[in-house]
Design a protein around this motif. Structure first.
Motif, PDB file in Angstrom:
ATOM      1  N   TRP A 381      14.943  52.594  77.931  1.00  0.00           N
ATOM      2  CA  TRP A 381      16.622  52.276  77.869  1.00  0.00           C
ATOM      3  C   TRP A 381      17.440  51.409  79.237  1.00  0.00           C
ATOM      4  O   TRP A 381      16.384  51.341  79.946  1.00  0.00           O
ATOM      5  N   ALA A 384      23.403  51.343  82.095  1.00  0.00           N
ATOM      6  CA  ALA A 384      24.673  50.524  82.566  1.00  0.00           C
ATOM      7  C   ALA A 384      26.322  50.457  82.728  1.00  0.00           C
ATOM      8  O   ALA A 384      26.618  49.580  82.923  1.00  0.00           O
ATOM      9  N   TRP A 400      23.348  55.719  80.795  1.00  0.00           N
ATOM     10  CA  TRP A 400      22.300  55.158  79.599  1.00  0.00           C
ATOM     11  C   TRP A 400      22.716  54.567  78.441  1.00  0.00           C
ATOM     12  O   TRP A 400      23.060  55.156  77.934  1.00  0.00           O
ATOM     13  N   ARG A 401      21.940  53.430  77.903  1.00  0.00           N
ATOM     14  CA  ARG A 401      22.140  52.722  76.830  1.00  0.00           C
ATOM     15  C   ARG A 401      20.835  52.607  76.108  1.00  0.00           C
ATOM     16  O   ARG A 401      19.621  52.100  76.494  1.00  0.00           O
ATOM     17  N   ASP A 402      20.225  53.387  75.262  1.00  0.00           N
ATOM     18  CA  ASP A 402      19.271  53.022  74.554  1.00  0.00           C
ATOM     19  C   ASP A 402      19.113  51.765  73.439  1.00  0.00           C
ATOM     20  O   ASP A 402      18.148  51.266  72.523  1.00  0.00           O
ATOM     21  N   SER A 405      21.356  54.095  69.422  1.00  0.00           N
ATOM     22  CA  SER A 405      22.439  54.960  69.077  1.00  0.00           C
ATOM     23  C   SER A 405      24.041  55.379  69.293  1.00  0.00           C
ATOM     24  O   SER A 405      24.456  54.123  69.863  1.00  0.00           O
ATOM     25  N   HIS A 407      25.664  56.815  70.721  1.00  0.00           N
ATOM     26  CA  HIS A 407      26.332  57.562  72.230  1.00  0.00           C
ATOM     27  C   HIS A 407      25.344  56.992  73.066  1.00  0.00           C
ATOM     28  O   HIS A 407      24.746  57.189  73.079  1.00  0.00           O
ATOM     29  N   ASP A 408      26.498  57.111  74.446  1.00  0.00           N
ATOM     30  CA  ASP A 408      25.424  56.634  75.519  1.00  0.00           C
ATOM     31  C   ASP A 408      24.776  58.018  75.756  1.00  0.00           C
ATOM     32  O   ASP A 408      25.812  58.705  75.769  1.00  0.00           O
ATOM     33  N   ARG A 454      27.285  63.536  76.690  1.00  0.00           N
ATOM     34  CA  ARG A 454      27.522  61.574  76.110  1.00  0.00           C
ATOM     35  C   ARG A 454      28.432  60.898  76.217  1.00  0.00           C
ATOM     36  O   ARG A 454      29.705  62.211  75.972  1.00  0.00           O
ATOM     37  N   THR A 457      29.340  54.747  72.090  1.00  0.00           N
ATOM     38  CA  THR A 457      28.800  54.180  72.952  1.00  0.00           C
ATOM     39  C   THR A 457      29.850  52.743  72.878  1.00  0.00           C
ATOM     40  O   THR A 457      30.485  51.951  73.251  1.00  0.00           O
ATOM     41  N   TRP A 461      34.323  53.154  79.563  1.00  0.00           N
ATOM     42  CA  TRP A 461      33.433  53.865  80.214  1.00  0.00           C
ATOM     43  C   TRP A 461      35.107  53.985  81.427  1.00  0.00           C
ATOM     44  O   TRP A 461      36.006  53.825  80.454  1.00  0.00           O
TER      45      TRP A 461
END
Length: 843
Positions: A381, A384, A400-402, A405, A407-408, A454, A457, A461
């Protein structure tokens, strides 16, 4: 030439070679005084000029032999003075080297903390908020990094930095962290080219220095007036103007107090050097004199009272508590119940990837023991967005961003009440969380709340953590053991009349528990929220009584310091962060943490604890009291030994007797006085009950009227003994030269004997001999040996115009001088009832 590996950093051997070849990372502007500078200072001193003047008069009188002897003494005095200056300068230079910015360098795969002057080209440095950048370089990594470059550009706004951007020596990291590769060091940096210097440690103006300046000015006026009087009397009574001027120079050499400011600087510089050996760096020398006046010591909990070695002690979910201190390690998570995996997972996600904070390191260690082979660790991950802890919200979040997904993932940790507020918990749940946190805090544990959220994405932000929809996960409690030496050190402070005040950001119950373990009064704990609502008068009343403050925000430390100062307290304050700098600067003695502290905190502080050890603060206070006490005794002695010089210059003229002292004799006496003051008294251990006495009053002078009275009384006793023996011998068949020789022996022996009662303020008879240091014995023995040489070795005795004494005269002179010890001690005892300042009663 080997290059720097991006994962292991510079090889230590290469770094050492480069440092040797290219020199230290200094700006090239020398602040170190050369031998020539020191010699020039000696040449321009009044004592040197008076000796030259006396030599010129002897030449005018046709006495070239006497002039050459005086010139020899000029060389000796210059050599001793320069060596003494060199010793002091070396002590200050060592402190300057220690006080330069520190750097966290990656060398040979290991992070090591080094002095800024040891940074070399191609070093890899970890930089973080609060660090002063030690060299120019290029960023390899940057995470939310911003630097204040105002000292180079004049622009006060922080400059955001990205990978590949340049950063410059001397600038300050105000947020974020990064990895820097050094490109230029020393005078080749931008700062070096501008010619500024950050490596400055100088004696600042202080009450003690001002008092010394006032005393010196008064003595100079008195001395010059007496010299003028002596010249006028001598000329009027004897009619020889050259002899009159010579007598005036002799008196001036004996009266002018050139030793006083020198002794003070030597004492402070050597005290700072001794403190450095005890891992306490003195950045401002005047802090040493203030240490003895400290009445309130404000300290952090974490890392100062405690060991700053945190370990996860308990995990709590929905009222269920798990003690994990004795949990066996199992990488597959089998030892840790499944219900607690997610709580630990998000505690790690809410921490830095490469943490420096001991609390976050504890989370990573536990995760390495229990989550490695589970789905709860996410090395792939990417971080971000980071929401920093702030005084308004005691919680921090990581987004965090994977990469796959929609969703972050957001992880949050912080004060339980702050995280509960972010989760908008119902009142009942909030009360349950508060009760559980209180129970953990009562055991002295540091308690944090953990939550998750959650975020889509593709959505922007949010600017604030409150805009996420958080879900409460549970509590994490960490143990940070009390340092074993703290209870005894706190007890020592209490005996010394110093109140220890604990100021922490932790939960009030944690603060109370740790305070109880440390021995700090904790009848009431005041929180930061309560502090904010207090009117000034109530705050003033509370700071007199309360010794534990919890949930205190950094800016509130300044309010506490100012409130204590308004009560007349002399405040010492510890701190380590950027936001602690105002409080450190406002305190009478700011004390920064050397290991975990930021460069900003260190620059604002007067003292730096290189090992973050609370007991070192108590040692520093003891050293401050000891230095002041020794300096006082040295000054009492110095003034006392000048009194007979004045008497022996004036009284023979008034009574028509031959002169006893010539410039050569004064030069010899100066060689006796200076080592006695700067070596013997500085090395004294001081009274055994120094830390059982109350703090010195802020307005207490170094030399009160009673101290000066004691000096005059002791000096008058010597004068009476010397002049009395001299006059009696002149009335006997003895030659005038015999009388003057015997009188000089009495004078020197009495000055050596005066060292014994002057070493401390004790008045007990046995204190005369108690605790004699080897230095005292060497100085006293050397003085008597030199006296024997100038009175018995023919060519030396001729130079001083002395004649050999008979055994009877030797015995009489030495006995008269040494027996004065009894009178000196009696004088102290006589003055004691009316002079409590000479030896304060224990608290």
């Amino acid at each position: 030439m080997p290059t720097t590996d991006s994962t292991t950093g510079l090889d230590p051997a290469v770094a050492a070679q480069r440092l040797s070849e290219e020199g230290p990372n200094e700006l090239g502007i020398s602040q170190r005084r050369t031998l020539r500078d020191m010699a020039w200072d000696v040449v321009t001193e009044p004592m040197f000029l008076l000796l030259l003047g006396a030599g010129a008069i002897y030449l005018a009188m046709g006495d070239a032999h006497e002039a050459l002897i005086l010139l020899g003494f000029v060389v000796i005095i210059m050599a001793i003075t320069v060596l003494q200056e060199r010793r002091t300068d070396n002590a200050l230079n060592a402190l300057r080297d220690l006080s330069s910015p520190r750097a966290l360098a990656l060398r040979g795969g290991t992070l090591v903390r080094i002095a800024g002057r040891d940074v070399v080209r191609e070093d890899l440095l970890m930089i973080a908020e609060g660090d002063r950048i030690p060299a120019d370089g290029k960023l390899l990594q940057a995470h939310e990094l911003a630097a204040n470059e105002s000292m180079l550009t004049g622009e006060s706004e922080p400059v955001a930095k990205q990978p590949a951007d340049k950063v410059f020596a001397g600038t300050l990291v105000v947020s974020g962290q990064g990895l820097l590769k050094v490109t230029t060091v020393g005078r080749h940096t931008e700062l070096g080219r501008i010619g500024q210097s950050l490596d400055t440690i100088a004696l600042q103006a202080s009450p003690l220095r001002e008092e010394m300046a006032r005393l010196t000015r008064k003595l100079v006026v008195i001395g010059l007036s007496l010299c003028a009087l002596l010249v006028a009397l001598f000329w009027a009574l004897r009619g020889d103007w050259l002899q009159a001027v010579l007598a005036g120079i002799t008196l001036a050499m004996g009266v002018l107090p050139q030793e006083l400011p020198v002794i003070m600087i030597i004492f402070l510089a050597l005290a700072a050097r001794r403190l450095a050996a005890q891992q306490v760096l003195t950045r401002r020398l005047n802090a040493i004199e203030t240490l003895g006046q400290t009445t309130v010591l404000c300290v952090d909990k974490t890392g100062t009272l405690t060991q700053n070695r945190m370990a996860v002690a308990a995990l709590c979910i929905a009222g269920q508590e798990l003690d994990v201190q004795n949990l066996p390690a199992a990488a597959d998570g089998s030892a840790l119940p499944d219900a607690f995996h997610e709580l630990l997972e998000y505690a790690v996600l809410a921490s830095e990837i490469e943490p420096h904070d001991p609390m976050e390191q504890a989370f990573h260690r536990m995760a390495a023991d229990h989550l490695v082979d589970t789905e709860h660790l996410h090395p792939a991950w990417s971080l971000a967005r980071e929401y920093e802890l702030s005084p308004q919200l005691l919680a921090m979040s990581h987004l965090w961003r994977d990469g796959t997904s929609a969703h972050d993932t957001v992880a949050t940790k912080g004060a339980p009440e702050a995280v509960a507020d972010l989760c908008h918990l119902p009142d009942a749940e909030r009360a349950a969380v508060s009760a559980q946190a209180a129970r953990l805090a009562d055991r002295g544990l540091r308690v944090l709340g953990v939550a998750k959220a959650r975020h889509r994405t593709q959505d922007t932000w949010p600017d604030a953590q409150h805009d996420f929809d958080f879900e409460w996960l549970g509590l994490v409690a960490l143990a940070d053991p009390l340092r074993p030496e703290v209870p005894q050190a706190v007890a020592q402070c209490r005996q010394a009349g110093i109140r220890v005040v604990m100021i922490t950001g932790d939960h009030p119950r944690t603060a109370r528990a740790i305070a109880a373990q440390a021995g700090i009064a904790n009848d009431r704990v005041i929180t930061g929220d309560e502090l904010t609502q207090m009117p000034p008068q109530e705050l003033a009343n509370q700071v007199r009584q309360v010794s534990v403050f919890a949930r205190i925000k950094p800016h509130q430390k300044l309010a506490l310091v100012e409130a204590l100062k308004a009560q007349g307290e002399v405040v010492a304050m510890t701190g380590d962060g950027v936001n602690d700098a105002p409080a450190l600067k406002a305190a009478h003695i700011g004390i920064a943490m050397g290991r975990r502290g930021t460069d900003v905190a260190r620059e604002a502080a007067a003292l730096v604890l290189l090992h973050d050890d609370f007991a070192a603060i108590v040692l520093a206070i003891h050293r401050g009291r000891q230095t002041f006490a020794n300096l006082r005794q040295a000054m009492v002695y110095t003034l006392a030994v000048h009194v007979p010089i004045i008497g022996l210059a004036l009284l023979p003229v008034l009574f028509g007797l031959p002169l006893v002292l010539a410039p050569l004799h004064i030069a010899f006496l100066e060689l006796v006085i200076d080592p006695a003051c700067s070596i013997v008294f500085e090395a004294e251990e001081g009274a055994a009950d120094l830390m059982q006495q109350p703090p010195r009053a802020a307005d207490e002078p170094l030399l009160s009227a009673r101290h000066i009275l004691l000096s005059v009384l002791q000096g008058s006793v010597v004068t009476a003994a010397v002049v009395g023996l001299y006059a009696w011998l002149l009335g006997q068949p003895a030659h005038a030269a015999t009388a003057s020789t015997a009188a000089f022996v009495v004078l020197v022996a009495a000055n050596a004997a005066l060292i014994l009662p002057s070493r401390s303020s004790q008045t007990r008879w046995r204190s005369l001999w108690a605790g004699l240091t080897p230095v005292s014995l060497w100085v006293a023995g050397g003085t008597l040996a030199a006296l024997a040489a100038i009175t018995t070795v023919p060519w030396l005795a001729n130079a001083f115009r002395f004649v050999p004494l008979s055994p009877l005269h030797w015995f009489m002179a030495l006995l008269a001088g040494l027996l004065l010890t009894v009178v000196f001690a009696a004088n102290k005892r006589w003055l004691q009832p009316t002079a409590p300042a000479l030896h304060p009663s224990p608290a």
